[in-house]
Design a protein around this motif. Structure first.
Motif, PDB file in Angstrom:
ATOM      1  N   ILE A  15       0.965  -1.157   0.052  1.00 22.40           N
ATOM      2  CA  ILE A  15       0.047   0.061   0.116  1.00 22.40           C
ATOM      3  C   ILE A  15       0.887   1.345   0.118  1.00 22.40           C
ATOM      4  O   ILE A  15       0.687   2.148  -0.826  1.00 22.40           O
ATOM      5  N   ALA A  16       1.910   1.281   0.693  1.00 23.72           N
ATOM      6  CA  ALA A  16       2.726   2.375   0.936  1.00 23.72           C
ATOM      7  C   ALA A  16       3.532   2.471  -0.425  1.00 23.72           C
ATOM      8  O   ALA A  16       3.559   3.705  -0.856  1.00 23.72           O
ATOM      9  N   GLU A  17       3.996   1.734  -1.251  1.00 24.60           N
ATOM     10  CA  GLU A  17       4.614   1.529  -2.415  1.00 24.60           C
ATOM     11  C   GLU A  17       3.658   2.283  -3.239  1.00 24.60           C
ATOM     12  O   GLU A  17       3.950   3.276  -4.086  1.00 24.60           O
ATOM     13  N   GLY A  18       2.546   1.859  -3.421  1.00 29.77           N
ATOM     14  CA  GLY A  18       1.516   2.084  -4.459  1.00 29.77           C
ATOM     15  C   GLY A  18       0.982   3.603  -4.059  1.00 29.77           C
ATOM     16  O   GLY A  18       0.879   4.356  -5.129  1.00 29.77           O
ATOM     17  N   GLU A  19       0.777   4.071  -2.838  1.00 27.96           N
ATOM     18  CA  GLU A  19       0.621   5.471  -2.356  1.00 27.96           C
ATOM     19  C   GLU A  19       1.779   6.328  -2.779  1.00 27.96           C
ATOM     20  O   GLU A  19       1.374   7.509  -3.574  1.00 27.96           O
TER      21      GLU A  19
END
Length: 103
Positions: A15-19
């Protein structure tokens, strides 16, 4: 019991990578303004939807008790893996559309 901490860590990382990728590319698109194509705008929306689905799934699992977590994970692990695939695919389309625009 499934290794809850490992699952939560993996979800948080994805999720952090995507965000991060989403915010950086979206900023470039925002700077471009009206020059952005409809295809690129749709790629932005698709990536955003994938992120929101992932965040909702992660929140639901994080708030669950250990017993609930195991049950929820059993019910959703295939969906999570599918969502990760959609996120990767969405990022690929999103990145490709943005790269084409700024090329």
């Amino acid at each position: 019991m499934t290794d809850r901490k490992e699952i939560e860590r993996e979800m948080q990382e994805k999720i952090a990578e995507g965000e991060s990728a989403f915010q950086k590319l979206k900023a470039k698109l925002d700077d471009a303004g009206d020059e952005v194509s409809e295809e690129t705008r749709e790629a932005v929306h698709a990536a955003g939807r994938a992120l929101e689905q992932g965040k909702a799934k992660m929140k639901r699992l994080a708030e669950a008790s250990d017993d609930e977590f195991d049950k929820l994970w059993a019910e959703t692990k295939d969906e999570w893996h599918e969502l990760k695939g959609h996120m990767s695919s969405g990022w690929s389309k999103f990145s490709h559309a943005v790269k084409d625009f700024f090329a």
